[in-house]
Design a protein around this motif. Structure first.
Motif, short mmCIF file in Angstrom:
data_model
loop_
_atom_site.label_atom_id
_atom_site.label_comp_id
_atom_site.label_asym_id
_atom_site.label_seq_id
_atom_site.Cartn_x
_atom_site.Cartn_y
_atom_site.Cartn_z
N LEU A 2 1.72 3.63 9.64
CA LEU A 2 0.93 2.55 9.04
C LEU A 2 -0.34 2.39 9.87
N THR A 32 -1.18 -3.89 10.67
CA THR A 32 -1.00 -3.01 9.52
C THR A 32 0.09 -3.46 8.56
N ASP A 89 0.85 -1.19 0.00
CA ASP A 89 0.00 0.00 0.00
C ASP A 89 0.89 1.25 0.00
N GLN A 116 -9.56 -2.55 6.81
CA GLN A 116 -9.52 -2.85 5.38
C GLN A 116 -10.31 -4.11 5.03
N ARG A 117 -10.73 -4.86 6.02
CA ARG A 117 -11.44 -6.10 5.76
C ARG A 117 -12.95 -5.86 5.66
N LEU A 176 -6.72 3.20 13.75
CA LEU A 176 -6.68 2.18 12.71
C LEU A 176 -7.82 2.35 11.72
N LEU A 177 -7.55 2.02 10.47
CA LEU A 177 -8.56 2.06 9.42
C LEU A 177 -8.76 0.63 8.91
N ARG A 223 -3.51 1.23 8.13
CA ARG A 223 -4.48 0.38 7.43
C ARG A 223 -4.43 -1.01 8.05
N ASP A 224 -5.50 -1.39 8.72
CA ASP A 224 -5.53 -2.67 9.43
C ASP A 224 -6.07 -3.76 8.52
N TYR A 225 -5.18 -4.71 8.17
CA TYR A 225 -5.56 -5.82 7.29
C TYR A 225 -5.93 -7.07 8.07
N GLU A 282 1.65 3.66 2.06
CA GLU A 282 2.49 3.89 3.23
C GLU A 282 3.57 2.81 3.36
#
Length: 687
Positions: free
Chosen positions: A284, A34, A12, A318-319, A315-316, A286-288, A14
């Motif tokens: 970082l 992340t 991604d 992503q799932r 956290l953002l 984006r939480d995957y 970042e």
């Protein structure tokens, strides 16, 4: 596309920024889930593939053998062979062993594998208590003093500054004497401990310019993971490795600082840009790993924390969306454990592997209730957080026996068959024990070795006992424990760095979260971060539960997070089938015979302490055991899956005469009632 460009493909924005920042200081603030390991290994691999870095010039350090192993595996997959990825202690020991003979002379003193015997000897010299729990506390204080670089003479002032309490039963003066005696014991034995490895290397690098120059010529690029956990001693070593250069990348999350009691501090991470004003900072977020529902709880926990908001990462997710986070209240710990076991059983039946389920708690003492409940439900489990797998006594003994058998003529026998034959002599059996605790832990360890032997032919066709011994040797060297297929039971501290599909956070009550001895605001906030770590271990399903036993109330950390109606969940749970307490009264807490508190779940289920004689007919108990064995054989399941010994004892003592009374016995849920009621009532009423 070049090989170097291919490494960046799929990162991604970042993560790509991290991977492309190849010169100068870099600080990466990385939230849970992340992809920080992916980012930093891609950075190293990209630098090597592009010809910017020599792989031999890179030293990547982290805090656990597992994390270092994962880093090495990823680097190999990315083509970055030759990069050193080690723990602080492993890297330091390797350097110390190399330089000691030439810089100091002679062999390096023997490294003591365990601190406890030396601490116990020092305590004995001072006539201090030497029981296991006291020695454990002393050893922790010894470690804290050394990693914070506190000399015994300065201990009293240091604990006063830190607001730290000496080990239970000791004051600062007595602890000072203990620290001094410990050093004397080590010197007399010609031994060093793991902290000494760092201390000695720091001294060697600081005092011998030629040693320092040699190390700095070898390593010019440094990457440090989990930088929020660095201690003053580790930071001193890193400074000496680095010298006057600035090619340092550090990665961490201040919201996951949970080891301050061992000397770890996030100050170095948070102050990185003050020390290196030219540093690049990348966040970082984006939480995957986790669903939006789990991420919302994690963010909510941190939003309610005092202190500067700029230090926290939001956290953002992503799932895709997942199930709602569940908040569950229970009458007592036994009901809570039963509910968790029934939910785990439901998840396994629906296709979730048992190894992808975890039960996390604040203290190891809480595990017993969940061990017993999972055993009652026939769900395998594994305890995490004690000794490392290959350091367990039963594993070391088994390893020696297997090696001996291979050398004595059985080396060409099939691995699985030979392992069963050898380990049967150590007490392993195909049937799991019905008890919990140490006996169950020993069996699980040996069972993991048997499973490894069975699985070995998949990677080593025709694997023999000799192949198994070689595999164990390699795994022991790398601390690569075999996977145990069971629900993980672990403390929140032991869960750091791991993740599961489904997580049960249990005992979320005042007095446990935050723990009762967290008396300062700083200590309470570390407890909040500990819960945050637990929440962020969950990928999909997350449950937080507590009981009202002994007047306890839900943790303050849940205020504003759980739905307003969550408090009423207790009353509705039975109707939904979510709480298997089935109207039972709370289990007794004191023994009616002697009045002593009932300290284990097994004692509470029987209704008396182990020291008091049973109040049941022992012949009836034996008939129930015979009936249980017959049921187990018919179904090809371990005996404890039918009923545990504690449940049989309760049956023999209370003699229920109908299904209603039978349902009130601890350990008998709806499914067991339907399956076994007729048979067990026949045994009970045969007279």
């Amino acid at each position: 596309m070049t090989a170097a460009d291919a490494i960046l493909d799929g990162l991604d924005p970042e993560q790509r920024q991290v991977a492309e920042a190849l010169h100068g200081p870099l600080v990466v603030l990385a939230g849970a889930g992340t992809g920080k390991t992916r980012a930093i290994t891609s950075r190293i691999a990209y630098a090597v593939a592009s010809g910017t870095w020599s792989p031999q010039s890179v030293l990547a350090v982290t805090f656990t053998s597992r994390a270092a192993g994962e880093m090495r595996t990823r680097l190999r997959a990315l083509g970055a062979e030759g990069v050193q990825a080690r723990t602080f202690h492993s890297a330091a020991l390797r350097q110390l062993q190399f330089f000691w003979p030439r810089a100091v002379g002679g062999e390096l003193p023997q490294l003591a594998p365990y601190k406890a015997p030396l601490v116990a000897e020092a305590a004995g010299r001072l006539r201090l208590p030497t029981e296991r729990t006291a020695v454990r506390d002393y050893a922790a204080e010894v470690e804290w003093a050394k990693v914070t670089q506190v000399h015994p003479d300065d201990y009293a002032a240091a604990v006063a500054r830190a607001g730290r309490t000496p080990p239970a039963g000791l004051d600062a003066a007595a602890t000072t004497r203990l620290l001094t005696a410990y050093e004397e014991v080590k010197q007399a034995r010609g031994a060093i401990d793991f902290e000494d490895v760092l201390v000695l290397l720091v001294g060697l690098l600081a005092e011998d310019r030629s040693v320092a120059d040699t190390v700095r010529r070898q390593y010019s690029r440094f990457v440090v993971d989990e930088f929020q956990d660095v201690s003053p001693l580790q930071h001193s070593l890193l400074d000496l490795w680095l010298g006057d250069r600035e090619d340092l990348c550090v990665v961490g999350d201040p919201s996951q600082t949970i080891y301050s009691f061992t000397g770890a501090t996030p100050d170095y991470l948070l102050g990185f840009r003050r020390r290196f004003p030219s540093a690049t900072e990348v966040r970082l977020v984006r939480d995957y790993r986790s669903t939006p529902q789990v991420v919302a709880v994690a963010n909510g926990l941190l939003e309610r924390a005092p202190g500067p908001r700029g230090q926290r990462l939001e956290l953002l997710a992503q799932r895709p969306s997942g199930p709602a986070v569940r908040y569950q209240e229970h009458a007592d710990e036994a009901a809570e454990a039963d509910w968790v076991a029934s939910e785990a059983k439901r998840l396994v039946a629906a296709g979730t592997p048992a190894s992808q389920i975890a039960v996390l708690f604040r203290t190891n003492a809480q595990s017993e209730a969940y061990e017993q409940a999972l055993a009652d439900a026939g769900i395998p489990y594994v305890l995490r957080g004690g000794e490392r797998f290959f350091e367990r006594r039963e594993v070391r003994e088994a390893h020696l026996l297997l090696r001996g058998a291979a050398r004595s003529g059985s080396g060409d026998d099939p691995a699985g068959e030979a392992a069963r034959a050898v380990l049967s002599s150590t007490g392993w059996s195909a049937e799991a024990p019905s008890t919990s605790g140490a006996v169950r832990e020993r069996w699980e360890s040996l069972a993991a070795l048997v499973r490894l032997a069975d699985e070995l032919p998949a990677t080593r066709p025709g694997a023999t006992l000799s192949d198994l011994v070689l595999e164990l040797d390699e795994r022991a060297a790398a601390q690569h424990a075999p996977v145990v297929d069971g629900v993980t039971l672990a403390s929140l501290h032991a869960a750091k760095g791991l993740e599961w599909d489904a997580v049960f956070l249990v005992g979320v009550v005042e007095g446990l979260l935050p723990i009762s001895f967290a008396e300062t605001p700083e200590a309470v906030e570390e407890e909040r971060r500990l819960l945050y770590v637990g929440v962020t271990r969950a990928r999909t399903a997350l449950s937080l539960s507590w009981s009202r036993a002994r007047g306890r109330r839900p943790s303050r950390f849940l205020d504003g997070l759980r739905p307003a109606e969550a408090g009423a969940a207790r009353g509705r749970a039975g109707a939904r089938g979510e709480r298997p307490a089935r109207g039972k009264a709370p289990l007794p807490t004191t023994c009616p015979g002697c009045g002593r508190p009932l300290s284990t779940l097994a004692e509470r289920r029987v209704g008396r302490c182990d020291d008091c004689p049973p109040a049941y007919d022992e012949e009836l108990f034996e008939r129930l055991r015979a009936w249980r064995l017959e049921q187990a054989r018919e179904q090809s399941v371990p005996a404890f899956v039918v009923f545990t010994d504690a449940t049989l004892a309760a049956l023999a003592e209370k003699r229920p005469r109908d299904e209603r009374a039978l349902a009130a016995i601890p350990g008998i849920g709806a499914s067991k009632l339907a399956k076994y009621a007729a048979g067990v009532l026949e045994v009970l009423t045969a007279e």
